[in-house]
Design a protein around this motif. Structure first.
Motif, mmCIF file in Angstrom:
data_model
loop_
_atom_site.group_PDB
_atom_site.id
_atom_site.type_symbol
_atom_site.label_atom_id
_atom_site.label_comp_id
_atom_site.label_asym_id
_atom_site.label_seq_id
_atom_site.Cartn_x
_atom_site.Cartn_y
_atom_site.Cartn_z
ATOM 1 N N UNK A 81 20.446 36.445 -22.630
ATOM 2 C CA UNK A 81 20.575 35.410 -21.614
ATOM 3 C C UNK A 81 19.169 35.091 -21.121
ATOM 4 N N UNK A 82 18.757 33.848 -21.294
ATOM 5 C CA UNK A 82 17.403 33.465 -20.919
ATOM 6 C C UNK A 82 17.410 32.668 -19.616
ATOM 7 N N UNK A 83 16.309 32.762 -18.884
ATOM 8 C CA UNK A 83 16.185 32.118 -17.582
ATOM 9 C C UNK A 83 14.881 31.330 -17.515
ATOM 10 N N UNK A 84 14.983 30.103 -17.095
ATOM 11 C CA UNK A 84 13.800 29.295 -16.822
ATOM 12 C C UNK A 84 13.483 29.434 -15.341
ATOM 13 N N UNK A 85 12.545 30.328 -15.024
ATOM 14 C CA UNK A 85 12.223 30.610 -13.619
ATOM 15 C C UNK A 85 10.767 30.293 -13.303
ATOM 16 N N UNK A 86 10.120 29.521 -14.168
ATOM 17 C CA UNK A 86 8.701 29.229 -13.956
ATOM 18 C C UNK A 86 8.464 28.579 -12.593
ATOM 19 N N UNK A 87 9.324 27.639 -12.210
ATOM 20 C CA UNK A 87 9.131 26.946 -10.928
ATOM 21 C C UNK A 87 9.312 27.890 -9.751
ATOM 22 N N UNK A 88 10.249 28.850 -9.882
ATOM 23 C CA UNK A 88 10.478 29.798 -8.795
ATOM 24 C C UNK A 88 9.316 30.784 -8.650
ATOM 25 N N UNK A 89 8.779 31.211 -9.782
ATOM 26 C CA UNK A 89 7.747 32.245 -9.753
ATOM 27 C C UNK A 89 6.379 31.662 -9.450
ATOM 28 N N UNK A 90 6.092 30.472 -9.967
ATOM 29 C CA UNK A 90 4.765 29.895 -9.788
ATOM 30 C C UNK A 90 3.756 30.640 -10.630
ATOM 31 N N UNK A 91 2.657 31.027 -10.042
ATOM 32 C CA UNK A 91 1.631 31.772 -10.763
ATOM 33 C C UNK A 91 2.073 33.224 -10.942
ATOM 34 N N UNK A 92 1.561 33.900 -11.998
ATOM 35 C CA UNK A 92 1.905 35.314 -12.197
ATOM 36 C C UNK A 92 1.601 36.163 -10.970
ATOM 37 N N UNK A 93 2.390 37.208 -10.780
ATOM 38 C CA UNK A 93 2.172 38.123 -9.658
ATOM 39 C C UNK A 93 0.739 38.638 -9.695
ATOM 40 N N UNK A 94 0.119 38.705 -8.534
ATOM 41 C CA UNK A 94 -1.293 39.078 -8.459
ATOM 42 C C UNK A 94 -1.463 40.593 -8.528
ATOM 43 N N UNK A 95 -0.950 41.194 -9.595
ATOM 44 C CA UNK A 95 -1.115 42.629 -9.802
ATOM 45 C C UNK A 95 -1.659 42.915 -11.201
ATOM 46 N N UNK A 96 -2.322 41.954 -11.806
ATOM 47 C CA UNK A 96 -2.813 42.158 -13.157
ATOM 48 C C UNK A 96 -1.714 42.089 -14.191
ATOM 49 N N UNK A 97 -0.582 41.465 -13.847
ATOM 50 C CA UNK A 97 0.549 41.348 -14.759
ATOM 51 C C UNK A 97 0.567 39.956 -15.367
ATOM 52 N N UNK A 98 1.060 39.853 -16.620
ATOM 53 C CA UNK A 98 1.117 38.550 -17.264
ATOM 54 C C UNK A 98 2.365 37.787 -16.814
ATOM 55 N N UNK A 99 2.521 36.545 -17.323
ATOM 56 C CA UNK A 99 3.626 35.708 -16.875
ATOM 57 C C UNK A 99 4.983 36.329 -17.201
ATOM 58 N N UNK A 100 5.143 36.841 -18.425
ATOM 59 C CA UNK A 100 6.423 37.429 -18.796
ATOM 60 C C UNK A 100 6.813 38.569 -17.884
ATOM 61 N N UNK A 101 5.860 39.438 -17.589
ATOM 62 C CA UNK A 101 6.127 40.569 -16.703
ATOM 63 C C UNK A 101 6.415 40.086 -15.273
ATOM 64 N N UNK A 102 5.654 39.111 -14.814
ATOM 65 C CA UNK A 102 5.855 38.593 -13.458
ATOM 66 C C UNK A 102 7.236 37.965 -13.314
ATOM 67 N N UNK A 103 7.648 37.196 -14.322
ATOM 68 C CA UNK A 103 8.955 36.544 -14.253
ATOM 69 C C UNK A 103 10.084 37.562 -14.399
ATOM 70 N N UNK A 104 9.863 38.619 -15.189
ATOM 71 C CA UNK A 104 10.864 39.678 -15.309
ATOM 72 C C UNK A 104 11.048 40.392 -13.969
ATOM 73 N N UNK A 105 9.960 40.602 -13.256
ATOM 74 C CA UNK A 105 10.040 41.207 -11.930
ATOM 75 C C UNK A 105 10.803 40.294 -10.983
ATOM 76 N N UNK A 106 10.517 38.999 -11.031
ATOM 77 C CA UNK A 106 11.217 38.054 -10.165
ATOM 78 C C UNK A 106 12.718 38.088 -10.434
ATOM 79 N N UNK A 107 13.100 38.101 -11.706
ATOM 80 C CA UNK A 107 14.524 38.168 -12.047
ATOM 81 C C UNK A 107 15.160 39.434 -11.490
#
Length: 203
Positions: free
Chosen positions: A97-123
């Protein structure tokens, strides 16, 4: 875990799996690729007799942000082992099940994590998710993931999930023993951590 919930805007996947009462897991890119690698690895060192990637998909309701599939697609362009694993993951994309959450997340989390990891955390933080599976253990990034998650008890590692699948009877313990050795040798997984998991789940 909530079951039978409506599909959220931006989600794609097999809705029927939501009705099956499976635990919901968010995974990052490396988890999918690393579980697929032994399936496509024909070398003698690779464990055989089981399919950890398929077992993950069958055992849990797997969710990923779109960016993870984008990273898998980027990895599929060659002829090496990683590319073969990526192609296997893409062939099984309908089971995710895939999620388009780019708009919700915005920029990657400012912890040295990439976009995939940041969006996985948001989910994991914002949807009805039971756990997040990561390969980033034994490193500073694992601590950063802990900081970013609202519930740290939801953070699991790939070897932990493999051992859990063995304890639940989804994978044979002997296969998981071989797989842990394989990953230790090929991925430099932390030997002490893997040893503790072996003692707890496989002995």
């Amino acid at each position: 875990m909530e079951t039978g919930r409506e599909v959220q805007v931006g989600e794609r996947g097999n809705v029927d799996r939501r009705m099956a009462g499976k635990a919901v897991a968010v995974v990052d890119t490396n988890v999918l690729l690393n579980l697929a690698i032994p399936v496509v690895d024909n070398r003698s060192k690779a464990p055989t007799g089981e399919d950890p990637f398929k077992t993950l998909l069958v055992s849990y309701d797997i969710h990923v942000p779109d960016s993870v599939l984008g990273e898998v697609t980027d990895a599929s362009g060659g002829d090496d082992l990683l590319s073969q694993a990526a192609k296997l993951v893409l062939r099984a994309a309908d089971s995710l099940t895939t999620h388009d959450v780019r708009d919700e997340v915005g920029e990657p989390v400012d912890y040295g994590l990439d976009r995939g990891e940041s969006e996985a955390i948001w989910l994991t933080n914002n949807r009805n998710v039971d756990f997040l599976i990561t390969d980033d253990f034994g490193s500073t990034k694992y601590l950063l993931l802990n900081l970013a998650l609202e519930d740290r008890n939801k953070l699991f590692t790939t070897p932990h999930i493999l051992c859990t699948l063995a304890a639940d009877g989804a994978l044979h313990p002997e296969y998981v023993e071989e797989a842990l050795t394989y990953y230790f040798e090929t991925k430099s997984w932390d030997g002490k951590y893997v040893g503790l998991l072996r003692e707890r789940y496989l002995r």
